[in-house]
Design a protein around this motif. Structure first.
Motif, PDB file in Angstrom:
ATOM      1  N   GLU A 156       1.972  -1.378  -9.026  1.00 24.44           N
ATOM      2  CA  GLU A 156       0.628  -0.754  -8.344  1.00 24.44           C
ATOM      3  C   GLU A 156       0.205  -1.727  -7.445  1.00 24.44           C
ATOM      4  O   GLU A 156      -0.247  -1.567  -6.411  1.00 24.44           O
ATOM      5  CB  GLU A 156      -0.650  -0.602  -9.333  1.00 24.44           C
ATOM      6  CG  GLU A 156      -1.686   0.017  -8.845  1.00 24.44           C
ATOM      7  CD  GLU A 156      -2.615   0.616  -9.994  1.00 24.44           C
ATOM      8  OE1 GLU A 156      -2.344   0.909 -11.044  1.00 24.44           O
ATOM      9  OE2 GLU A 156      -3.774   0.847  -9.590  1.00 24.44           O
ATOM     10  N   CYS A 157       0.326  -3.121  -7.850  1.00 26.54           N
ATOM     11  CA  CYS A 157      -0.150  -4.350  -6.906  1.00 26.54           C
ATOM     12  C   CYS A 157       0.896  -4.133  -5.526  1.00 26.54           C
ATOM     13  O   CYS A 157       0.294  -4.112  -4.445  1.00 26.54           O
ATOM     14  CB  CYS A 157      -0.059  -5.465  -7.498  1.00 26.54           C
ATOM     15  SG  CYS A 157      -0.601  -6.931  -6.565  1.00 26.54           S
ATOM     16  N   LEU A 158       2.213  -3.910  -5.805  1.00 25.28           N
ATOM     17  CA  LEU A 158       3.135  -3.705  -4.681  1.00 25.28           C
ATOM     18  C   LEU A 158       2.630  -2.697  -3.541  1.00 25.28           C
ATOM     19  O   LEU A 158       2.941  -2.736  -2.570  1.00 25.28           O
ATOM     20  CB  LEU A 158       4.575  -3.775  -5.163  1.00 25.28           C
ATOM     21  CG  LEU A 158       5.403  -4.908  -5.023  1.00 25.28           C
ATOM     22  CD1 LEU A 158       6.793  -4.618  -5.528  1.00 25.28           C
ATOM     23  CD2 LEU A 158       5.295  -5.798  -3.874  1.00 25.28           C
ATOM     24  N   ALA A 159       2.502  -1.361  -4.539  1.00 28.04           N
ATOM     25  CA  ALA A 159       1.938  -0.442  -3.904  1.00 28.04           C
ATOM     26  C   ALA A 159       0.914  -0.512  -2.789  1.00 28.04           C
ATOM     27  O   ALA A 159       0.896  -0.171  -1.819  1.00 28.04           O
ATOM     28  CB  ALA A 159       2.362   0.805  -4.626  1.00 28.04           C
ATOM     29  N   LEU A 160      -0.120  -1.015  -3.355  1.00 27.39           N
ATOM     30  CA  LEU A 160      -1.209  -1.509  -2.616  1.00 27.39           C
ATOM     31  C   LEU A 160      -0.962  -2.157  -1.506  1.00 27.39           C
ATOM     32  O   LEU A 160      -1.566  -1.936  -0.465  1.00 27.39           O
ATOM     33  CB  LEU A 160      -2.324  -2.085  -3.527  1.00 27.39           C
ATOM     34  CG  LEU A 160      -2.926  -1.059  -4.647  1.00 27.39           C
ATOM     35  CD1 LEU A 160      -3.637  -1.878  -5.582  1.00 27.39           C
ATOM     36  CD2 LEU A 160      -3.924  -0.026  -3.882  1.00 27.39           C
ATOM     37  N   ARG A 161      -0.168  -3.258  -1.907  1.00 24.87           N
ATOM     38  CA  ARG A 161       0.132  -3.910  -0.644  1.00 24.87           C
ATOM     39  C   ARG A 161       0.786  -3.345   0.399  1.00 24.87           C
ATOM     40  O   ARG A 161       0.681  -3.470   1.607  1.00 24.87           O
ATOM     41  CB  ARG A 161       1.189  -5.198  -1.268  1.00 24.87           C
ATOM     42  CG  ARG A 161       1.045  -6.378  -0.231  1.00 24.87           C
ATOM     43  CD  ARG A 161       2.370  -6.880   0.088  1.00 24.87           C
ATOM     44  NE  ARG A 161       2.199  -7.923   0.934  1.00 24.87           N
ATOM     45  CZ  ARG A 161       3.165  -8.566   1.492  1.00 24.87           C
ATOM     46  NH1 ARG A 161       4.466  -7.945   1.162  1.00 24.87           N
ATOM     47  NH2 ARG A 161       3.243  -9.443   2.365  1.00 24.87           N
ATOM     48  N   ASN A 162       1.815  -2.455  -0.008  1.00 27.69           N
ATOM     49  CA  ASN A 162       2.645  -1.823   1.058  1.00 27.69           C
ATOM     50  C   ASN A 162       1.901  -0.713   1.853  1.00 27.69           C
ATOM     51  O   ASN A 162       2.040  -0.445   3.034  1.00 27.69           O
ATOM     52  CB  ASN A 162       3.921  -1.016   0.346  1.00 27.69           C
ATOM     53  CG  ASN A 162       4.865  -2.182  -0.118  1.00 27.69           C
ATOM     54  OD1 ASN A 162       4.785  -3.039   0.284  1.00 27.69           O
ATOM     55  ND2 ASN A 162       5.632  -1.750  -1.035  1.00 27.69           N
ATOM     56  N   VAL A 163       0.622  -0.193   1.362  1.00 28.18           N
ATOM     57  CA  VAL A 163      -0.164   0.734   2.346  1.00 28.18           C
ATOM     58  C   VAL A 163      -1.278  -0.109   2.944  1.00 28.18           C
ATOM     59  O   VAL A 163      -2.236   0.614   3.184  1.00 28.18           O
ATOM     60  CB  VAL A 163      -0.642   1.862   1.308  1.00 28.18           C
ATOM     61  CG1 VAL A 163       0.644   2.641   0.931  1.00 28.18           C
ATOM     62  CG2 VAL A 163      -1.431   1.480   0.251  1.00 28.18           C
ATOM     63  N   ASP A 164      -1.040  -1.603   2.811  1.00 27.56           N
ATOM     64  CA  ASP A 164      -2.250  -2.261   3.528  1.00 27.56           C
ATOM     65  C   ASP A 164      -3.567  -2.196   2.852  1.00 27.56           C
ATOM     66  O   ASP A 164      -4.514  -2.188   3.547  1.00 27.56           O
ATOM     67  CB  ASP A 164      -2.212  -1.890   4.836  1.00 27.56           C
ATOM     68  CG  ASP A 164      -2.449  -3.124   5.866  1.00 27.56           C
ATOM     69  OD1 ASP A 164      -2.077  -4.314   5.202  1.00 27.56           O
ATOM     70  OD2 ASP A 164      -2.760  -2.914   7.018  1.00 27.56           O
ATOM     71  N   ALA A 165      -3.363  -1.989   1.528  1.00 30.88           N
ATOM     72  CA  ALA A 165      -4.708  -1.683   0.652  1.00 30.88           C
ATOM     73  C   ALA A 165      -5.425  -2.970   0.433  1.00 30.88           C
ATOM     74  O   ALA A 165      -6.610  -3.082  -0.490  1.00 30.88           O
ATOM     75  CB  ALA A 165      -4.753  -0.825  -0.329  1.00 30.88           C
TER      76      ALA A 165
END
Ligand code: OGA
Ligand code: MN
Length: 191
Positions: A28-37
């Motif tokens: 989840e942390c990586l996904a948030l990072r990848n969408v610039d969140a």
């Protein structure tokens, strides 16, 4: 865990979170990072807040109840820990706040205390690490500076929990050679 916290002002627990939950939180942390969140963390409070990468180089996202199953499971576990701390140490902790933190290679957080000058609600700091197969030579340690004792370096290995007293424990995050993810949180008393 609680005896060490009382005696030394800090404690750690190697396998605090289940591995499957840790993996889900890391994803989840990586996904948030990848969408610039994730947002650059700032230093100071209120109008004084500024981004100063030389002091603090992480990117964060505050957790909200209901944002994902994994976060809700994590928040539930931390709430049980809050009740345990209250039962055994009579701390009167009312709530827990937490954010994801992402440190890119080279990012660090200079020595600091977690308690703000104008807000003494933060009582116990908690950090949970989300990094599989972390090697000490990759850096990124949490360095604790207990008063009158040797410094302690804790590698940010997945599933590990570190607790320390927010008002007293100086600490810093050393730069790493790989991405470093964690959940930082604070058990608070009501103001
Ligand atoms: C913080 C902090 C430590 C860590 O976010 O205030 O000190 O190891 N984090 O991530
Ligand atoms: Mn801190």
């Amino acid at each position: 865990m609680l005896d060490n916290l009382v005696e030394h002002g800090w404690s750690q627990h190697q396998l605090f979170l289940p591995a499957d939950l840790t993996l889900a939180l890391a994803a989840e942390c990586l996904a948030l990072r990848n969408v610039d969140a994730l947002k650059w963390a700032s230093v100071g409070r209120g109008k004084q807040q500024t981004r100063q990468a030389s002091i603090r180089g992480d990117q964060i996202r505050w957790l909200k109840a209901g944002q994902s199953l994994a976060c809700d499971r994590y928040l539930q576990i931390m709430d049980n820990l809050r009740l345990l701390l209250n039962r055994h140490l009579f701390l009167g902790l009312d709530e827990y706040e937490s954010h994801f933190a992402f440190y890119a290679p080279g990012a660090s957080y200079m020595k600091h205390l977690d308690r703000f000058r104008d807000d003494d609600c933060r009582t116990i700091s908690a950090v949970i690490y989300l990094n599989e197969d972390w090697l000490p030579e990759q850096g990124g340690a949490l360095r604790l500076h207990p008063e009158g004792e040797c410094t302690q370096d804790i590698t940010p290995l997945a599933c590990r929990l570190v607790l320390f007293l927010s008002a007293d424990m100086q600490h810093e995050v050393l730069p790493a050679t790989r991405d470093r993810m964690s959940l930082a949180g604070w058990f608070r008393r009501r103001s």
